[in-house]
Scaffold this active site. Sequence first.
Site, PDB file in Angstrom:
ATOM      1  N   HIS A   9     -59.779  14.312 -52.952  1.00 34.98           N
ATOM      2  CA  HIS A   9     -60.317  15.666 -52.990  1.00 34.98           C
ATOM      3  C   HIS A   9     -61.441  15.856 -51.995  1.00 34.98           C
ATOM      4  O   HIS A   9     -61.513  16.858 -51.304  1.00 34.98           O
ATOM      5  CB  HIS A   9     -60.803  15.998 -54.404  1.00 34.98           C
ATOM      6  CG  HIS A   9     -61.263  17.423 -54.534  1.00 34.98           C
ATOM      7  ND1 HIS A   9     -62.519  17.832 -54.126  1.00 34.98           N
ATOM      8  CD2 HIS A   9     -60.630  18.523 -54.970  1.00 34.98           C
ATOM      9  CE1 HIS A   9     -62.629  19.132 -54.325  1.00 34.98           C
ATOM     10  NE2 HIS A   9     -61.503  19.577 -54.834  1.00 34.98           N
ATOM     11  N   GLU A  47     -64.526  14.725 -44.098  1.00 30.91           N
ATOM     12  CA  GLU A  47     -63.640  14.594 -42.934  1.00 30.91           C
ATOM     13  C   GLU A  47     -62.990  13.224 -42.920  1.00 30.91           C
ATOM     14  O   GLU A  47     -63.590  12.270 -43.399  1.00 30.91           O
ATOM     15  CB  GLU A  47     -64.455  14.806 -41.641  1.00 30.91           C
ATOM     16  CG  GLU A  47     -65.059  16.193 -41.496  1.00 30.91           C
ATOM     17  CD  GLU A  47     -64.006  17.268 -41.271  1.00 30.91           C
ATOM     18  OE1 GLU A  47     -62.928  16.922 -40.754  1.00 30.91           O
ATOM     19  OE2 GLU A  47     -64.255  18.431 -41.626  1.00 30.91           O
ATOM     20  N   LEU A  72     -55.431  12.568 -60.232  1.00 31.56           N
ATOM     21  CA  LEU A  72     -54.975  12.149 -61.556  1.00 31.56           C
ATOM     22  C   LEU A  72     -54.064  13.157 -62.237  1.00 31.56           C
ATOM     23  O   LEU A  72     -53.309  12.782 -63.131  1.00 31.56           O
ATOM     24  CB  LEU A  72     -56.183  11.856 -62.466  1.00 31.56           C
ATOM     25  CG  LEU A  72     -56.960  10.599 -62.073  1.00 31.56           C
ATOM     26  CD1 LEU A  72     -58.175  10.432 -62.968  1.00 31.56           C
ATOM     27  CD2 LEU A  72     -56.061   9.376 -62.146  1.00 31.56           C
ATOM     28  N   GLY A  75     -52.297  19.257 -60.789  1.00 27.10           N
ATOM     29  CA  GLY A  75     -52.863  20.599 -60.755  1.00 27.10           C
ATOM     30  C   GLY A  75     -52.563  21.274 -59.422  1.00 27.10           C
ATOM     31  O   GLY A  75     -51.737  20.808 -58.632  1.00 27.10           O
ATOM     32  N   HIS A  77     -54.152  21.425 -56.682  1.00 26.89           N
ATOM     33  CA  HIS A  77     -54.360  20.639 -55.463  1.00 26.89           C
ATOM     34  C   HIS A  77     -53.103  19.845 -55.096  1.00 26.89           C
ATOM     35  O   HIS A  77     -52.718  19.800 -53.933  1.00 26.89           O
ATOM     36  CB  HIS A  77     -55.536  19.678 -55.649  1.00 26.89           C
ATOM     37  CG  HIS A  77     -56.855  20.373 -55.806  1.00 26.89           C
ATOM     38  ND1 HIS A  77     -57.166  21.527 -55.136  1.00 26.89           N
ATOM     39  CD2 HIS A  77     -57.947  20.072 -56.558  1.00 26.89           C
ATOM     40  CE1 HIS A  77     -58.391  21.918 -55.457  1.00 26.89           C
ATOM     41  NE2 HIS A  77     -58.878  21.055 -56.327  1.00 26.89           N
TER      42      HIS A  77
END
Lengths: 120, 120
Positions: A9, A47, A72, A75, A77
């Site tokens: 993330h 980055e 995990l 969702g 993302h």
Amino acid sequence: MKWLIVVAHGSRRESSNDEVRALTARIGELSLEQFDRVTCAFLELAEPSIPDAVESALLQGAMEVVVMPYFLSAGRHVVTDIPEEVAKTTRRYPGANVRIANYLGSSDLLPSILLGLAGR
Amino acid sequence: MKWLIVVAHGSRRESSNDEVRALTARIGELSLEQFDRVTCAFLELAEPSIPDAVESALLQGAMEVVVMPYFLSAGRHVVTDIPEEVAKTTRRYPGANVRIANYLGSSDLLPSILLGLAGR
């Protein structure tokens, strides 16, 4: 050349991003013949970005790129954002062999790992 | 009676919380003699809360409670928030045997799991 990109993330805490970079280095040491190169990328807050990491792999000669979502749960993302970020690059390289692996949370091995960490 | 509580962040997406509940059930099936009961709790956005889950275990006779942070990085949630949530209950049960295990992201087995998911 086969190339693995570990996608996390990203965090405002640089120590969390460094955990991902250290994990990536350990995977690189472990991957032996499975992947020639292992790098990481971040969805946000750190980055390189996913499009930059995928393009960098292709420009360095990767014939096959596997994007590994270090997440995990399935969702937004995992389901939407990561595929969209990958597509930003692949639509400019139509012949590129880039696939997205199953996310970490889908592994059947997590229960036994958690029990191992929990100890006796 | 030994009791394991898997602690996740919690999500507005109920499907993500259900992934944690399903994982918890699988751990329960797998834990055999290691733990008599395995439940889950959430730091926020879902129920039960960590203090409620710890208290429920103690009131049901748990002699040892292990709290397992289902988190990938040692950020604020792991370092500060989870211990504070656990302490909300343990300070009211001074003799209770409650300990917090190492978080998932600290496992040495993650690199090989990720390589397995990445495939050949």
